[in-house]
Design an enzyme around this catalytic site. Structure first.
Site, PDB file in Angstrom:
ATOM      1  N   ASP A  47      -3.033  -7.598  15.427  1.00  0.00           N
ATOM      2  CA  ASP A  47      -2.942  -8.961  15.900  1.00  0.00           C
ATOM      3  C   ASP A  47      -1.903  -9.219  16.863  1.00  0.00           C
ATOM      4  OD1 ASP A  47      -1.449  -9.453  12.700  1.00  0.00           O
ATOM      5  OD2 ASP A  47      -0.402  -9.113  14.312  1.00  0.00           O
ATOM      6  N   GLY A  98       3.309  -4.427   3.239  1.00  0.00           N
ATOM      7  CA  GLY A  98       2.351  -5.061   3.371  1.00  0.00           C
ATOM      8  C   GLY A  98       0.961  -4.245   3.684  1.00  0.00           C
ATOM      9  N   SER A 147      -2.143  -1.715   1.692  1.00  0.00           N
ATOM     10  CA  SER A 147      -2.875  -1.305   0.623  1.00  0.00           C
ATOM     11  C   SER A 147      -2.621   0.245   0.468  1.00  0.00           C
ATOM     12  CB  SER A 147      -4.184  -1.762   0.205  1.00  0.00           C
ATOM     13  OG  SER A 147      -5.049  -1.218   1.496  1.00  0.00           O
ATOM     14  N   ALA A 194       6.435 -10.094   1.944  1.00  0.00           N
ATOM     15  CA  ALA A 194       7.070  -9.640   2.894  1.00  0.00           C
ATOM     16  C   ALA A 194       8.244 -10.659   3.775  1.00  0.00           C
ATOM     17  CB  ALA A 194       6.271  -8.946   3.752  1.00  0.00           C
ATOM     18  N   ARG A 232     -11.887 -13.909  14.672  1.00  0.00           N
ATOM     19  CA  ARG A 232     -10.516 -13.623  14.211  1.00  0.00           C
ATOM     20  C   ARG A 232      -9.479 -13.891  15.246  1.00  0.00           C
ATOM     21  NH1 ARG A 232     -11.320  -7.412  12.297  1.00  0.00           N
ATOM     22  NH2 ARG A 232      -8.875  -7.646  12.254  1.00  0.00           N
ATOM     23  N   ASN A 273      -2.005  -3.358  12.244  1.00  0.00           N
ATOM     24  CA  ASN A 273      -2.539  -4.608  12.516  1.00  0.00           C
ATOM     25  C   ASN A 273      -2.748  -4.590  13.997  1.00  0.00           C
ATOM     26  OD1 ASN A 273      -2.146  -5.345  10.042  1.00  0.00           O
ATOM     27  ND2 ASN A 273       0.171  -6.211  10.527  1.00  0.00           N
ATOM     28  N   HIS A 302      -4.111   1.047  15.100  1.00  0.00           N
ATOM     29  CA  HIS A 302      -5.505   0.640  15.158  1.00  0.00           C
ATOM     30  C   HIS A 302      -5.910  -0.137  16.531  1.00  0.00           C
ATOM     31  CE1 HIS A 302      -5.317   1.352  10.518  1.00  0.00           C
ATOM     32  NE2 HIS A 302      -5.286   2.394  11.220  1.00  0.00           N
TER      33      HIS A 302
HETATM   34  C1  BV8 Z   1     -10.539   8.597  11.230  1.00  0.00           C
HETATM   35  C2  BV8 Z   1      -9.099  -1.961  12.960  1.00  0.00           C
HETATM   36  C3  BV8 Z   1     -10.810  10.784  12.285  1.00  0.00           C
HETATM   37  C4  BV8 Z   1     -10.223  -2.992  12.860  1.00  0.00           C
HETATM   38  C5  BV8 Z   1      -8.807  -0.594  10.883  1.00  0.00           C
HETATM   39  C6  BV8 Z   1     -15.952   8.551   6.781  1.00  0.00           C
HETATM   40  C7  BV8 Z   1     -16.145   8.517   7.972  1.00  0.00           C
HETATM   41  C8  BV8 Z   1     -15.217   8.680   8.881  1.00  0.00           C
HETATM   42  C9  BV8 Z   1     -13.780   8.372   8.510  1.00  0.00           C
HETATM   43  C10 BV8 Z   1     -13.807   8.314   7.224  1.00  0.00           C
HETATM   44  C11 BV8 Z   1     -14.816   8.289   6.151  1.00  0.00           C
HETATM   45  N1  BV8 Z   1     -13.977   8.226   4.866  1.00  0.00           N
HETATM   46  C12 BV8 Z   1     -12.807   7.929   5.221  1.00  0.00           C
HETATM   47  C13 BV8 Z   1     -12.602   8.213   6.193  1.00  0.00           C
HETATM   48  C14 BV8 Z   1     -11.379   7.769   6.855  1.00  0.00           C
HETATM   49  C15 BV8 Z   1     -11.214   6.476   7.186  1.00  0.00           C
HETATM   50  C16 BV8 Z   1     -10.703   5.784   5.998  1.00  0.00           C
HETATM   51  O1  BV8 Z   1      -9.302   5.840   5.883  1.00  0.00           O
HETATM   52  N2  BV8 Z   1     -11.284   5.112   5.346  1.00  0.00           N
HETATM   53  C17 BV8 Z   1     -10.848   4.420   3.939  1.00  0.00           C
HETATM   54  C18 BV8 Z   1     -11.375   3.089   3.639  1.00  0.00           C
HETATM   55  C19 BV8 Z   1     -10.800   5.433   2.806  1.00  0.00           C
HETATM   56  N3  BV8 Z   1     -10.411   6.363   8.327  1.00  0.00           N
HETATM   57  C20 BV8 Z   1     -11.022   6.141   9.585  1.00  0.00           C
HETATM   58  O2  BV8 Z   1     -11.928   6.090   9.779  1.00  0.00           O
HETATM   59  C21 BV8 Z   1      -9.975   6.145  10.682  1.00  0.00           C
HETATM   60  N4  BV8 Z   1     -10.310   7.117  11.639  1.00  0.00           N
HETATM   61  O3  BV8 Z   1     -10.247   9.040  10.272  1.00  0.00           O
HETATM   62  O4  BV8 Z   1     -10.654   9.319  12.504  1.00  0.00           O
HETATM   63  C22 BV8 Z   1     -12.476  10.685  11.771  1.00  0.00           C
HETATM   64  C23 BV8 Z   1     -13.376  10.639  12.560  1.00  0.00           C
HETATM   65  C24 BV8 Z   1     -14.747  10.753  12.299  1.00  0.00           C
HETATM   66  C25 BV8 Z   1     -14.835  11.340  11.050  1.00  0.00           C
HETATM   67  C26 BV8 Z   1     -13.766  11.766  10.062  1.00  0.00           C
HETATM   68  C27 BV8 Z   1     -12.613  11.311  10.457  1.00  0.00           C
HETATM   69  C28 BV8 Z   1     -10.022   5.076  11.365  1.00  0.00           C
HETATM   70  C29 BV8 Z   1      -9.300   4.118  10.640  1.00  0.00           C
HETATM   71  C30 BV8 Z   1      -8.879   2.632  11.363  1.00  0.00           C
HETATM   72  C31 BV8 Z   1      -9.924   1.606  10.636  1.00  0.00           C
HETATM   73  N5  BV8 Z   1      -9.724   0.177  11.529  1.00  0.00           N
HETATM   74  N6  BV8 Z   1      -8.546  -1.639  11.812  1.00  0.00           N
HETATM   75  C32 BV8 Z   1     -10.060  -4.211  12.540  1.00  0.00           C
HETATM   76  O5  BV8 Z   1      -8.887  -4.278  12.393  1.00  0.00           O
HETATM   77  O6  BV8 Z   1     -11.032  -4.944  12.525  1.00  0.00           O
HETATM   78  S1  BV8 Z   1      -8.327  -0.441   9.337  1.00  0.00           S
HETATM   79  C33 BV8 Z   1      -7.998  -2.019   8.795  1.00  0.00           C
HETATM   80  O7  BV8 Z   1      -7.481  -1.547   7.497  1.00  0.00           O
HETATM   81  C34 BV8 Z   1      -6.994  -2.793   9.190  1.00  0.00           C
HETATM   82  O8  BV8 Z   1      -6.062  -2.073  10.412  1.00  0.00           O
HETATM   83  C35 BV8 Z   1      -5.906  -2.749   8.159  1.00  0.00           C
HETATM   84  O9  BV8 Z   1      -4.646  -3.012   8.691  1.00  0.00           O
HETATM   85  C36 BV8 Z   1      -6.044  -1.505   7.675  1.00  0.00           C
HETATM   86  C37 BV8 Z   1      -5.305  -1.191   6.110  1.00  0.00           C
HETATM   87  O10 BV8 Z   1      -5.533  -2.201   5.328  1.00  0.00           O
HETATM   88  P1  BV8 Z   1      -4.146  -2.859   5.184  1.00  0.00           P
HETATM   89  O11 BV8 Z   1      -3.679  -3.070   6.274  1.00  0.00           O
HETATM   90  O12 BV8 Z   1      -3.738  -2.194   4.079  1.00  0.00           O
HETATM   91  O13 BV8 Z   1      -4.896  -4.359   4.623  1.00  0.00           O
HETATM   92  P2  BV8 Z   1      -5.401  -4.704   3.178  1.00  0.00           P
HETATM   93  O14 BV8 Z   1      -6.176  -6.003   3.016  1.00  0.00           O
HETATM   94  O15 BV8 Z   1      -5.947  -3.453   2.627  1.00  0.00           O
HETATM   95  O16 BV8 Z   1      -4.107  -4.873   2.405  1.00  0.00           O
HETATM   96  C38 BV8 Z   1      -3.086  -5.672   2.436  1.00  0.00           C
HETATM   97  C39 BV8 Z   1      -1.950  -5.488   1.476  1.00  0.00           C
HETATM   98  O17 BV8 Z   1      -0.963  -6.453   1.621  1.00  0.00           O
HETATM   99  C40 BV8 Z   1      -2.429  -5.561   0.060  1.00  0.00           C
HETATM  100  O18 BV8 Z   1      -2.023  -4.557  -0.933  1.00  0.00           O
HETATM  101  C41 BV8 Z   1      -1.690  -6.955  -0.365  1.00  0.00           C
HETATM  102  O19 BV8 Z   1      -1.237  -6.804  -1.718  1.00  0.00           O
HETATM  103  C42 BV8 Z   1      -0.473  -6.967   0.501  1.00  0.00           C
HETATM  104  N7  BV8 Z   1      -0.053  -8.496   0.747  1.00  0.00           N
HETATM  105  C43 BV8 Z   1      -0.712  -9.406   1.237  1.00  0.00           C
HETATM  106  N8  BV8 Z   1       0.164 -10.477   1.232  1.00  0.00           N
HETATM  107  C44 BV8 Z   1       1.349 -10.017   1.328  1.00  0.00           C
HETATM  108  C45 BV8 Z   1       1.124  -8.864   1.237  1.00  0.00           C
HETATM  109  N9  BV8 Z   1       2.316  -7.779   0.922  1.00  0.00           N
HETATM  110  C46 BV8 Z   1       3.536  -8.626   1.354  1.00  0.00           C
HETATM  111  N10 BV8 Z   1       3.515  -9.730   1.615  1.00  0.00           N
HETATM  112  C47 BV8 Z   1       2.577 -10.568   1.572  1.00  0.00           C
HETATM  113  N11 BV8 Z   1       2.584 -11.686   1.848  1.00  0.00           N
END
Ligand code: BV8
Length: 258
Positions: A117, A200, A202, A244, A74, A115, A132
């Site tokens: 990046d 941008g 979800s 975007a 990446r 992001n 993040h």
């Molecule tokens: C936390 C870095 C406290 C890494 C990322 C079980 C155990 C522990 C935690 C959890 C659990 N269950 C739930 C949680 C909470 C969890 C969470 O939220 N899970 C979700 C999936 C339910 N969160 C965490 O764990 C966070 N920490 O809560 O700590 C804690 C601790 C222990 C126990 C409990 C709580 C940490 C979250 C951070 C994870 N790291 N990234 C890496 O990059 O490799 S997250 C990752 O997803 C990226 O950063 C990304 O940015 C982020 C969000 O995704 P999006 O950016 O929205 O990207 P996505 O592809 O989803 O969507 C893109 C959108 O753009 C789409 O809608 C698309 O339509 C749109 N799009 C596309 N093209 C365009 C566009 N829009 C406009 N223009 C375009 N051209």
């Protein structure tokens, strides 16, 4: 005026009248630069991996070679990408805001991103809150030493520091807590802003996805710019389904006269 033009004008008016603006961006901001969004099917070698599985401390301890190869793949991809008009628009909104004066006050603009990046910074944005972390900084898990932009690609996988410790990317994995200072500032600025823009994303990853709710609860004018509808779409004041890189420049151009 078309419906889109009406929405864009309304957003420009809200921005021009605002004192504080907060913008939260996700992978969709960088999609038009060629950076695959987080939930897009992985391409090629990585097609069989689920990013949600790889972006965890458990995966790193179980299979550090695969995880560090994924991140370095990446990192290499991002190095080939350039900021797109969406990044440039946010950077120019920020510099427009910074050139306000007592006679001609302009709002503060806080740029918060999920992001890793660094493309907003490469577009000229500053003081970006990276919720993040960053794929460009790696840490020795033995000494805690940080390495900015280590050699690309690494000579070996899993990469090691000079001290012999395993290197990991300074990104926040699922299950890891976000950098406290970053989250505190992002939460404060979201709860105090007059205009909140989600672009941008979800809106499924917390606590980042909660920032919208904090802004809405505080009475901010909320806007979502996203390719597809999300769980936030019904709750925002204006939702624009679009790219975007096309929508943001229209809005910022209307505000700055650029
Ligand atoms: C936390 C870095 C406290 C890494 C990322 C079980 C155990 C522990 C935690 C959890 C659990 N269950 C739930 C949680 C909470 C969890 C969470 O939220 N899970 C979700 C999936 C339910 N969160 C965490 O764990 C966070 N920490 O809560 O700590 C804690 C601790 C222990 C126990 C409990 C709580 C940490 C979250 C951070 C994870 N790291 N990234 C890496 O990059 O490799 S997250 C990752 O997803 C990226 O950063 C990304 O940015 C982020 C969000 O995704 P999006 O950016 O929205 O990207 P996505 O592809 O989803 O969507 C893109 C959108 O753009 C789409 O809608 C698309 O339509 C749109 N799009 C596309 N093209 C365009 C566009 N829009 C406009 N223009 C375009 N051209």
């Amino acid at each position: 005026m078309t419906e889109l033009e009406t929405k864009i004008q309304r957003i420009a008016d809200e921005i021009a009248a605002a004192r504080r603006i907060a913008v939260v961006s996700g992978a969709g901001l960088s999609a038009e630069s060629g950076v695959p969004t987080f939930r897009d099917a992985q391409t090629g070698l990585w097609a069989r991996y689920d990013p949600m599985e790889l972006a965890t401390p458990e995966a790193f301890s179980r299979d550090p070679e695969t995880v560090t190869r994924w991140y370095d793949w990446r990192r290499g991809l991002i190095a080939q990408c350039t900021p797109n008009p969406a990044h440039a628009a946010l950077a120019s909104l920020q510099s427009w805001a910074a050139s306000g004066s007592a006679e001609r006050p302009r709002p503060s603009v806080t740029l918060i991103t999920q992001n890793v990046d660094g493309l907003l910074q490469r577009a000229g944005a500053h003081d970006v809150i990276e919720l993040h972390g960053s794929i460009h900084t790696w840490k020795c898990t033995k000494t805690g030493e940080l390495l900015d932009n280590p050699p690309l690609p690494f000579p070996e996988y899993p990469p090691r520091s000079k001290a012999g410790g395993r290197l990991r990317p300074c990104v926040v994995w699922f299950g890891e807590t976000l950098p406290e200072a970053a989250l505190t500032r992002a939460a404060r600025d979201s709860a105090e802003c007059d205009v909140f823009i989600s672009v941008g994303t979800s809106a499924v990853v917390y606590p980042a996805a909660g920032l919208f709710h904090a802004a809405a609860a505080a009475g901010a004018f909320t806007i979502e710019i996203n390719l597809e509808r999300t769980s936030a779409s019904d709750a925002v004041d204006i939702m624009i389904a679009g790219r975007a890189g096309e929508v943001l420049p229209q809005i910022v151009g209307r505000v700055t006269g650029g």
